[in-house]
Motif scaffolding. Sequence first.
Motif, PDB file in Angstrom:
ATOM      1  N   HIS A  61       2.245  10.117 -10.821  1.00 42.87           N
ATOM      2  CA  HIS A  61       1.112   9.996 -11.740  1.00 42.87           C
ATOM      3  C   HIS A  61       0.963  11.235 -12.609  1.00 42.87           C
ATOM      4  CE1 HIS A  61      -3.327  10.057 -12.731  1.00 42.87           C
ATOM      5  NE2 HIS A  61      -2.977   8.863 -13.169  1.00 42.87           N
TER       6      HIS A  61
ATOM      7  N   THR B 288       0.834  -1.201   0.000  1.00 44.95           N
ATOM      8  CA  THR B 288       0.000   0.000   0.000  1.00 44.95           C
ATOM      9  C   THR B 288       0.870   1.253   0.000  1.00 44.95           C
ATOM     10  OG1 THR B 288      -1.691  -1.198   1.246  1.00 44.95           O
ATOM     11  CG2 THR B 288      -1.848   1.198   1.234  1.00 44.95           C
TER      12      THR B 288
ATOM     13  N   ARG C  68      -3.518  12.292  -5.125  1.00 45.70           N
ATOM     14  CA  ARG C  68      -4.063  12.678  -6.433  1.00 45.70           C
ATOM     15  C   ARG C  68      -5.586  12.716  -6.443  1.00 45.70           C
ATOM     16  NH1 ARG C  68      -3.606  14.672 -10.207  1.00 45.70           N
ATOM     17  NH2 ARG C  68      -3.765  13.141 -11.881  1.00 45.70           N
ATOM     18  N   PHE C  69      -6.244  12.168  -5.414  1.00 51.03           N
ATOM     19  CA  PHE C  69      -7.707  12.198  -5.392  1.00 51.03           C
ATOM     20  C   PHE C  69      -8.283  13.546  -4.976  1.00 51.03           C
ATOM     21  CE2 PHE C  69      -7.115   7.523  -5.181  1.00 51.03           C
ATOM     22  CZ  PHE C  69      -7.924   7.174  -6.253  1.00 51.03           C
TER      23      PHE C  69
ATOM     24  N   VAL D  45      -7.475  15.767   4.103  1.00 52.70           N
ATOM     25  CA  VAL D  45      -6.621  14.898   4.906  1.00 52.70           C
ATOM     26  C   VAL D  45      -7.028  13.458   4.628  1.00 52.70           C
ATOM     27  CG1 VAL D  45      -5.658  14.481   7.185  1.00 52.70           C
ATOM     28  CG2 VAL D  45      -6.652  16.710   6.666  1.00 52.70           C
ATOM     29  N   MET D  46      -6.044  12.616   4.281  1.00 49.99           N
ATOM     30  CA  MET D  46      -6.354  11.280   3.765  1.00 49.99           C
ATOM     31  C   MET D  46      -5.704  10.175   4.592  1.00 49.99           C
ATOM     32  SD  MET D  46      -5.734  11.833  -0.299  1.00 49.99           S
ATOM     33  CE  MET D  46      -6.886  12.811  -1.264  1.00 49.99           C
ATOM     34  N   VAL D  47      -6.372   9.041   4.618  1.00 51.26           N
ATOM     35  CA  VAL D  47      -5.782   7.806   5.134  1.00 51.26           C
ATOM     36  C   VAL D  47      -5.773   6.779   3.999  1.00 51.26           C
ATOM     37  CG1 VAL D  47      -5.974   5.938   6.812  1.00 51.26           C
ATOM     38  CG2 VAL D  47      -6.690   8.257   7.442  1.00 51.26           C
ATOM     39  N   ASN D  48      -4.624   6.220   3.736  1.00 51.07           N
ATOM     40  CA  ASN D  48      -4.489   5.116   2.772  1.00 51.07           C
ATOM     41  C   ASN D  48      -5.126   5.395   1.415  1.00 51.07           C
ATOM     42  OD1 ASN D  48      -3.155   3.860   4.829  1.00 51.07           O
ATOM     43  ND2 ASN D  48      -4.772   2.365   5.306  1.00 51.07           N
ATOM     44  N   ALA D  49      -4.832   6.586   0.873  1.00 53.11           N
ATOM     45  CA  ALA D  49      -5.276   6.913  -0.488  1.00 53.11           C
ATOM     46  C   ALA D  49      -4.270   7.887  -1.087  1.00 53.11           C
ATOM     47  CB  ALA D  49      -6.673   7.521  -0.481  1.00 53.11           C
ATOM     48  N   SER D  50      -4.186   7.871  -2.403  1.00 57.62           N
ATOM     49  CA  SER D  50      -3.251   8.756  -3.090  1.00 57.62           C
ATOM     50  C   SER D  50      -3.726  10.210  -3.028  1.00 57.62           C
ATOM     51  CB  SER D  50      -3.111   8.336  -4.553  1.00 57.62           C
ATOM     52  OG  SER D  50      -2.412   9.330  -5.277  1.00 57.62           O
TER      53      SER D  50
ATOM     54  N   ASN E 160       2.230   6.625  -6.791  1.00 55.39           N
ATOM     55  CA  ASN E 160       1.151   7.292  -7.510  1.00 55.39           C
ATOM     56  C   ASN E 160       1.094   8.775  -7.183  1.00 55.39           C
ATOM     57  OD1 ASN E 160      -2.131   7.925  -7.516  1.00 55.39           O
ATOM     58  ND2 ASN E 160      -1.429   6.677  -9.244  1.00 55.39           N
TER      59      ASN E 160
ATOM     60  N   ALA F 286       2.613   1.735  -3.404  1.00 54.29           N
ATOM     61  CA  ALA F 286       1.673   2.123  -4.458  1.00 54.29           C
ATOM     62  C   ALA F 286       1.226   3.572  -4.293  1.00 54.29           C
ATOM     63  CB  ALA F 286       0.455   1.185  -4.435  1.00 54.29           C
ATOM     64  N   ILE F 287       0.915   3.958  -3.068  1.00 54.14           N
ATOM     65  CA  ILE F 287       0.402   5.318  -2.839  1.00 54.14           C
ATOM     66  C   ILE F 287       1.503   6.348  -3.067  1.00 54.14           C
ATOM     67  CG2 ILE F 287      -0.358   6.894  -0.999  1.00 54.14           C
ATOM     68  CD1 ILE F 287      -2.225   4.642  -0.040  1.00 54.14           C
TER      69      ILE F 287
END
Lengths: 416, 416
Positions: free
Chosen positions: A252, A241, A371-372, A364-369, A248, A244-245
């Motif tokens: 990306h 994970t 880029r979203f 603020v993100m958990v376990n996501a790219s 990306n 990948a994150i």
Amino acid sequence: MSNDPFLDRLSRAREAARRLATATAAQKNAALEAIAAGIEGSVPRVVAANRLDLERGRESGLTEGLLDRLTLDESRLHGLASAVREVIALPDPVGQILRGSTLANGIQISQVRVPFGVVGAIYEARPNVTVDIAALALKSGNGAVLRGGTAAEQSNRVLVELIQEAISGVGLDGDAVQTVDEFGREGATRLMRARGYVDVLIPRGSAGLISTVVQESTVPVIETGSGIVHVFVDASADADTAVAIVENAKTHRPSVCNAAETLLVHRDAADRLLPRLAKTLLDRGVALYGDERTRGLADGLSPAEESTWETEHLALEMGVRVVDSLDEALAHIERYSTRHTEAIVTEDYENAQRFLAEVDSAVVMVNASTRFTDGGEFGFGAEVGISTQKLHARGPMGLQELTSTKWLVRGSGQIR
Amino acid sequence: MSNDPFLDRLSRAREAARRLATATAAQKNAALEAIAAGIEGSVPRVVAANRLDLERGRESGLTEGLLDRLTLDESRLHGLASAVREVIALPDPVGQILRGSTLANGIQISQVRVPFGVVGAIYEARPNVTVDIAALALKSGNGAVLRGGTAAEQSNRVLVELIQEAISGVGLDGDAVQTVDEFGREGATRLMRARGYVDVLIPRGSAGLISTVVQESTVPVIETGSGIVHVFVDASADADTAVAIVENAKTHRPSVCNAAETLLVHRDAADRLLPRLAKTLLDRGVALYGDERTRGLADGLSPAEESTWETEHLALEMGVRVVDSLDEALAHIERYSTRHTEAIVTEDYENAQRFLAEVDSAVVMVNASTRFTDGGEFGFGAEVGISTQKLHARGPMGLQELTSTKWLVRGSGQIR
């Protein structure tokens, strides 16, 4: 309406916007369809005007990147028309009721969305933005005054003429959209001071442009843009994970504001993950700048300097730092973030909760790219920009961020 | 934290606010109760400090009105403590979820209310505002930097000390509330330029003060206040309703921003209503300034001048004008209104609908007194002020207008 040609332009937009405010969604959608059809039907005219801008741009030594952004060809114009049609499909924000109640004395109050009035936009040599902003302003019932830069003056002039003709053609007031490019730098300055004519000003472009507008403007500004975006790989992060994150988020599309610029790695994950993270990024052509501990664990990094953490690279470059704790990661982010987007990669519930609560950024993100962070990805259908300020709009801005509200009060003779 | 005593003050507020942002409602309410109790338990200390301000005010020739606003006595201090307790009863806006969705890729997004960070306030010689703003800022999780004016410096200093002690006493960081009065005018100027330290600035007071802040500030401003408020009596207006609303809107409390300043009367109602409206107002001691047609129909009016329509009297004075149509009334309002509150008195459904749709003011009313534009009346429980701008907040501002939002994104490894 005014002897001053600049103020005359603004007054026309304001008057037209006043009428546009009460237009129905059907009328506004008809105008948008006419704009899309007008662009498709006038490709040679737009391309010819654009060629003049490109020639002048080459003479004045614009970089290839800027010339590319300036270029309009048939395919890009069809893309612009499609984008306008996507705006047609969006719900009209005007008239939405946000909240309301009946007071104890029987008075009914309701808070309803209304257009701002006139939206100003300042951007640089990107004629596609002319159509984007005009379409979004129109759909939300606003007039638009556009300052798109001298480098795109001919392209913008023809596009605004097409837009005005399309709006007038369906019986609305074409004056709602105006360009002030021909007033040059003075026009930009006056636009920033046009309180009473322009209700909100949106700068789009370089950090320098945005900073100038924020400093100089007396018109309320919605600040968009710059992102020193962090990804923090926590001690408990899953390896696949995390890789990948980080890959990306960095590679990306490195030139955009939601691309990651700094990687923070918890010391307890550093042995396990840093070599693989570094190799993945280096293999993708990313230049890495690491602090001492990072360079002790992975090969191929240059030394980081203080400026590493303060830079929005917008390129295949990244700062990497090992931190002792979540607290140290939070402190680094607090110090260097532009408050756009930050992400944590973790399997630890409590750390995820703390990161979400304590990081003071638009997204603020958990376990996501990272880029979203994007209006399209969020389901807004169109993006006005990404606000990095706290007033009025924060994060990806859709049509509703181009509206204000007013209170409607319906009584039957009540007095205090 | 900084060698510059002014910036040190701001940095302390910012640091404390960062911690306050994640305080629970229970903690913040405990601090508010401690503030109320602290004020009640320190009446002699506050009154003594206030006496110094009053003495200096008399020496420097403050008007009786200003001296009255500056005065704190036992009864007023108990009133202030009660106002703080009312804030305790309000729901905490922080953490409210405004909207959210699960994207097609499984990512969950939610938009949640968060504090701004640090709220700045600039006001003049009203020490009660010190407690009001501090309490509202605290409840909404914000720090506060207060510039209350040199004339109230001693009173404000003691009140801020009490507030800081109360906050610290319940285990939160008392540095969250700061005064910068002792830095004088330079402090006010620097506060307007304190981008990065202060997230939003709210001026409360005279039109001159507000205008200065709007012009000078690089910190985002929420403009409050001035109201050139219109009541339009339509051709179909019910006589008793019209007289009651006009009398109430003008005379109930003429010194406040939601009091009416201009009366517009449709020509088809003028014969029937103007004499009675004028007599009612004159009997209540209102000085009336009328256009020619008005003075032809009612006695006791002075001639109106252009300045009549441009003035927020804030006193028992009113401009009166006969208009030929709803359109002429709308045009007058468009030209002279400060976009605070306007009301129509009518029995005609279509005219009511048009007035609500076409008047571009924070609050637009049918058959109700303009005095209802008020946070308390709207059920907000406390009023930060009445915003006359379109960005972020419009109309009466409650606690939620002291918040921003952020997006929380919860994923499971998604990339683009």
